[in-house]
Design a protein around this motif. Structure first.
Motif, PDB file in Angstrom:
ATOM      1  N   CYS A  84      41.807 -15.686  89.739  1.00  0.00           N
ATOM      2  CA  CYS A  84      42.285 -14.056  90.314  1.00  0.00           C
ATOM      3  C   CYS A  84      41.204 -13.743  90.574  1.00  0.00           C
ATOM      4  N   ILE A  85      40.234 -13.687  89.349  1.00  0.00           N
ATOM      5  CA  ILE A  85      38.900 -12.938  89.510  1.00  0.00           C
ATOM      6  C   ILE A  85      38.591 -13.074  90.834  1.00  0.00           C
ATOM      7  N   LEU A 106      46.644  -9.882  88.575  1.00  0.00           N
ATOM      8  CA  LEU A 106      45.723  -9.551  87.302  1.00  0.00           C
ATOM      9  C   LEU A 106      46.871 -10.150  86.235  1.00  0.00           C
TER      10      LEU A 106
END
Length: 426
Positions: free
Chosen positions: A302-303, A398
């Motif tokens: 996700c990051i 996130l």
């Protein structure tokens, strides 16, 4: 939860049956990458299809997953899985040959192609659900981590080389002949599967209607907190990741200045991360535990995507390409590694008599949200612009991290400790 047995028996070879199974899955994966490029090009070059018509063709490919996954899950739990796999391969080979013959005869039309692609999708659903359910029979449950890692690595490798191979075949042979090569991969898969000798007992009859069996599968997933956690993981991530991917293709071409060739290079090189992630699955879980690996993967994938809206159009093309390749490599490593762990947990948590319906339920939900995510992403991108749309989609991914951290998945160390009664090796 106490571990019942070692997470994976690394001292025992996976065996010849798995090698045959591996060849079948690899041939199917490579062929799928070829057709993913050849079918749309066939529509555009031969039928002069518009963008909207290509969209309809793509919808026909995914619709069978939404309509047929659950009922096929019931069928797969009532039958031996190996014959279903072989029939699915042979049917897809025959349908692909029909596409080729009709194309060369000049009788191919868009409605005919849509119908044939839909039928191919139906047998693909049967194959996908069956092969995940048949694997424990081939290797035993103690070997699932290793086997899933190799299969996922093979699929990821096909993503690296498949688009290039597909493009080369279309350029050298034309789209119809490229599809003929794809038909051959289905035959290779069927022949490899026919060589498997692992005994597969006939499932006992439940004496219930198909509708009641379908309901039992849905209830089984709904009542198991680990399976619900896996559904949430896949559902939340796939929804927002597809949102991002749909917008990124448009954004990369129109805002970042990447042409089709560079975009293909980015996606192919980025897929190298998926190969590495799948290969690292068994050792990562042994060292850190399944739960920490899932949490780390959710955060990494996700990051990594969150970097995409930061990439600025003012950057030079080499810097942009390197940055985006890094994004997709890290994202691919996380998604591939987490997929291996999640699939193994699902297979261990589900007794064999309900495994087909559990796999079908997961496929149904996963591909259902893909369609929703694509629609939402396109709408937001149209209203707010691709860069803002991607940023919002990345923020949504996130939520996956929040879900996994709050779920019981984070506490799992040895997946074998989640094996349900009746699911262990006999």
């Amino acid at each position: 939860m106490q571990s019942l047995e070692p997470i994976s028996d690394t001292s025992t070879p996976l065996g010849r049956d798995f090698t045959r199974f591996w060849v079948a899955q690899g041939a199917s994966a490579v062929g799928g990458q070829v057709s993913e490029l050849a079918v749309p090009l066939l529509a555009v070059v031969v039928l002069h299809a518009s963008a909207a018509e290509v969209g309809v063709l793509n919808a026909a490919r995914w619709l069978p997953f939404l309509l047929l996954a659950l009922p096929l899950g019931v069928l797969i739990d009532r039958r031996r899985r190996l014959p279903i796999l072989v029939v699915s391969d042979l049917a897809r080979a025959a349908l692909t040959v029909v596409v080729v013959v009709v194309a060369f005869s000049g009788a191919l039309t868009l409605p005919v192609l849509v119908v044939l692609v839909g039928l191919l999708g139906a047998f693909t659903v049967a194959f996908e659900v069956s092969y995940q359910s048949f694997l424990p029979t081939v290797v035993g449950r103690r070997q699932l981590e290793r086997a899933n890692g190799r299969l996922q690595a093979t699929a990821a490798t096909a993503e690296v080389g498949g688009p290039g191979l597909g493009g080369l075949l279309v350029q050298v042979l034309s789209a119809p002949w490229a599809l003929a090569v794809h038909a051959l991969t289905y035959v290779v898969s069927a022949v490899a599967l026919l060589g498997i000798r692992a005994p597969e007992p006939r499932p006992a009859s439940t004496g219930r209607s198909a509708l009641r069996d379908l309901g039992e599968g849905l209830r089984f997933v709904g009542r198991d907190r680990y399976l619900v956690s896996l559904v949430g993981f896949a559902g939340i991530y796939n929804l927002f990741a597809q949102w991002v991917v749909v917008l990124f293709t448009v954004h990369a071409v129109r805002q970042l200045g990447l042409d089709a060739g560079l975009l293909g290079l980015v996606l192919s090189l980025g897929a190298v991360g998926a190969v590495a992630g799948a290969a690292a699955a068994p050792s990562s879980v042994r060292r850190f535990g399944a739960g920490p690996v899932l949490v780390a993967c959710a955060a990494a994938e996700c990051i990594a995507l969150a970097v995409l809206p930061v990439v600025d159009p003012s950057w030079s093309t080499p810097v942009t390409v390197i940055a985006v390749i890094a994004v997709f490599a890290v994202n691919g490593a996380g998604t591939s590694l987490s997929s291996v762990v999640a699939l193994t947990l699902r297979q261990l948590r589900s007794p064999d008599h309900v495994l087909g319906r559990v796999n079908a339920t997961m496929r149904w939900l996963s591909y259902g949200v893909v369609a929703i995510g694509a629609g939402l992403g396109g709408l937001v991108g149209e209203l707010l612009g691709t860069r803002t749309g991607i940023a919002l989609g990345c923020a949504g991914t996130l939520l996956t991290v929040v879900w996994v951290v709050a779920s019981p998945l984070r506490t799992v160390r040895d997946p074998a400790g989640l094996a349900t009664h009746g699911a262990a090796d006999q």
